[in-house]
Design a protein around this motif. Sequence first.
Motif, PDB file in Angstrom:
ATOM      1  N   GLN A  89       0.836  -1.188   0.000  1.00  0.00           N
ATOM      2  CA  GLN A  89       0.000   0.000   0.000  1.00  0.00           C
ATOM      3  C   GLN A  89       0.882   1.253   0.000  1.00  0.00           C
ATOM      4  N   PRO A  90       0.410   2.372  -0.538  1.00  0.00           N
ATOM      5  CA  PRO A  90       1.225   3.598  -0.612  1.00  0.00           C
ATOM      6  C   PRO A  90       1.227   4.370   0.695  1.00  0.00           C
ATOM      7  N   ILE A  91       1.942   3.839   1.695  1.00  0.00           N
ATOM      8  CA  ILE A  91       2.005   4.475   3.008  1.00  0.00           C
ATOM      9  C   ILE A  91       3.434   4.452   3.527  1.00  0.00           C
ATOM     10  N   GLY A  92       3.835   5.562   4.154  1.00  0.00           N
ATOM     11  CA  GLY A  92       5.161   5.667   4.730  1.00  0.00           C
ATOM     12  C   GLY A  92       5.167   5.252   6.181  1.00  0.00           C
ATOM     13  N   GLY A  93       6.258   5.562   6.896  1.00  0.00           N
ATOM     14  CA  GLY A  93       6.425   5.085   8.266  1.00  0.00           C
ATOM     15  C   GLY A  93       6.404   6.196   9.289  1.00  0.00           C
TER      16      GLY A  93
ATOM     17  N   HIS B  28       0.322  18.744  12.727  1.00  0.00           N
ATOM     18  CA  HIS B  28       1.337  17.979  12.007  1.00  0.00           C
ATOM     19  C   HIS B  28       0.770  16.808  11.201  1.00  0.00           C
ATOM     20  N   ILE B  29      -0.546  16.625  11.186  1.00  0.00           N
ATOM     21  CA  ILE B  29      -1.137  15.473  10.512  1.00  0.00           C
ATOM     22  C   ILE B  29      -2.187  15.910   9.500  1.00  0.00           C
ATOM     23  N   GLY B  30      -2.613  14.976   8.660  1.00  0.00           N
ATOM     24  CA  GLY B  30      -3.639  15.220   7.657  1.00  0.00           C
ATOM     25  C   GLY B  30      -3.767  14.009   6.763  1.00  0.00           C
ATOM     26  N   PRO B  31      -4.869  13.874   6.026  1.00  0.00           N
ATOM     27  CA  PRO B  31      -5.102  12.678   5.204  1.00  0.00           C
ATOM     28  C   PRO B  31      -4.011  12.387   4.190  1.00  0.00           C
ATOM     29  N   ASP B  32      -3.295  13.432   3.739  1.00  0.00           N
ATOM     30  CA  ASP B  32      -2.226  13.229   2.765  1.00  0.00           C
ATOM     31  C   ASP B  32      -0.857  13.570   3.345  1.00  0.00           C
TER      32      ASP B  32
ATOM     33  N   ALA C 198     -12.329  12.385   7.154  1.00  0.00           N
ATOM     34  CA  ALA C 198     -12.371  11.047   7.742  1.00  0.00           C
ATOM     35  C   ALA C 198     -11.035  10.327   7.630  1.00  0.00           C
ATOM     36  N   GLY C 199     -10.260  10.621   6.585  1.00  0.00           N
ATOM     37  CA  GLY C 199      -9.021   9.896   6.336  1.00  0.00           C
ATOM     38  C   GLY C 199      -7.856  10.315   7.195  1.00  0.00           C
ATOM     39  N   VAL C 200      -8.058  11.218   8.153  1.00  0.00           N
ATOM     40  CA  VAL C 200      -6.944  11.684   8.979  1.00  0.00           C
ATOM     41  C   VAL C 200      -6.576  10.693  10.076  1.00  0.00           C
ATOM     42  N   LEU C 201      -7.497   9.814  10.456  1.00  0.00           N
ATOM     43  CA  LEU C 201      -7.247   8.792  11.464  1.00  0.00           C
ATOM     44  C   LEU C 201      -7.865   7.488  10.997  1.00  0.00           C
ATOM     45  N   THR C 202      -7.250   6.380  11.342  1.00  0.00           N
ATOM     46  CA  THR C 202      -7.863   5.086  11.071  1.00  0.00           C
ATOM     47  C   THR C 202      -8.075   4.346  12.390  1.00  0.00           C
ATOM     48  N   GLY C 203      -8.932   3.318  12.317  1.00  0.00           N
ATOM     49  CA  GLY C 203      -9.337   2.646  13.532  1.00  0.00           C
ATOM     50  C   GLY C 203     -10.612   3.246  14.102  1.00  0.00           C
ATOM     51  N   LYS C 204     -11.315   4.009  13.280  1.00  0.00           N
ATOM     52  CA  LYS C 204     -12.548   4.665  13.707  1.00  0.00           C
ATOM     53  C   LYS C 204     -13.694   3.650  13.822  1.00  0.00           C
TER      54      LYS C 204
END
Length: 459
Positions: A134-138, A169-173, A204-210
Amino acid sequence: MHLAEQTTLIDTREAELHVSQLLEAVKRRNPGEFEFHQAVQEVLTSLVPVVAQKPAYAAHAVLERLVEPDRLLSFRVPWQDDAGRIRVNRGFRVQFSNAIGPYKGGLRFHPTVNASIVKFLGFEQIFKNTLTGQPIGGGKGGADFDPKGKSDFEIMRFCQSFMTELSKHIGPDTDVPAGDIGVGAREIGYLFGQYKKLAGAYEAGVLTGKDIGYGGSLGRKEATGYGAVYFVEEMLQHAGSGFRGSTVVVSGSGNVSIYAMEKAMQLGAKVVACSDSGGFVYHKEGLVLETIKRLKEVEGRRIADYVEAHPEALYVEGCDGIWTIPCEIALPCATQNEIGKTAAEALVLGGVRAIGEGANMPSTLEAIEVFQRSGVLFAPAKAANAGGVSVSALEMAQNSARLSWTMEEVDGRLQAIMHDIYRSCTEAAEAYGTPGNLVAGANIAGFVQVADAMIAQGI
């Protein structure tokens, strides 16, 4: 020729020296951060053959850049308890690498959280996330706050204060946190509610586990435990066996442990022991999962209370002894470094033939050496533990498309991802001269994709 495709080999001894010098530099620059040192050592030592065969990585200082996070954030988290007293905790977020996608990694609320723990987890997350395809960093984060014994209102006030700073410091992208130890659906809900107020938008995409009702994904709660078992089943089948008919010991009794137990039982195994921070329960005839779910998910009680419903079972205070119980498959799903050399030797003596790491790096380097020397099949955390972040990425995809997939769709995608991770690890291990070594295979497979992206994108 592409920079990452240079083929002039360098001497293996030169590559070993390069890695050794870098490890010493990491220890000097990060004194006292022993968990971080451990994670870096475990990865870099397995990359010697890669550095030898692909000199572009050394020429472009990929390893030197990768062990230094893009940024490490540390911030004060003041909050008010129910007695009106002002408390202060420390929050962290490490953004390690976004070479292949936005930073992605959980938040951990636990008294042991510090910079070393967060950096160790974030460094591991780079390669784990890459392995998912998946296109996700660390990234990773958390706070030295203990939710245990706190009221819902205290936890809410803490989460609101924590998110007030983290939201910058966070956001969906940009960076997408999720849950970890001490951060479940309740905490994610409070964090998301505060972010929404601060952002003035429903992202909605700023956090997962919702929760499912506001953008969560079916299967997320089960994903890490299910994924670990799917990976181990692939490993076992490759060796000509499987979970069916096997005796299994699982540490922990949170989401990862419960759903690892559930899937192992569905595949025909008998799970005889699990634990929490107070001790472990051993049920020779096989644990009754419904009782564990009731105690942990509904009533919020301790695993010691299992013997009330099943007096034939045995409860033992303290967690270390769980690894002395004879078993064929062990699934450490509690916390980092829970299996040391002595526990590993006890498992081998008890007839273990496969280890599947459901927690983040639950085996010390010495324990891993014991398993590998004894011919035990070993599924490392960054591969076997990747189910949770895989479904988190699927949650991000559903949020972006304004869609909701069924449990069957999510579980099918999870199984396919874990199959692909196993294949990637085995192929990488074979290609670089360590066939069957999934620790090396996972590190190499995860590293190569990130390293090539870093070179392609420039310094």
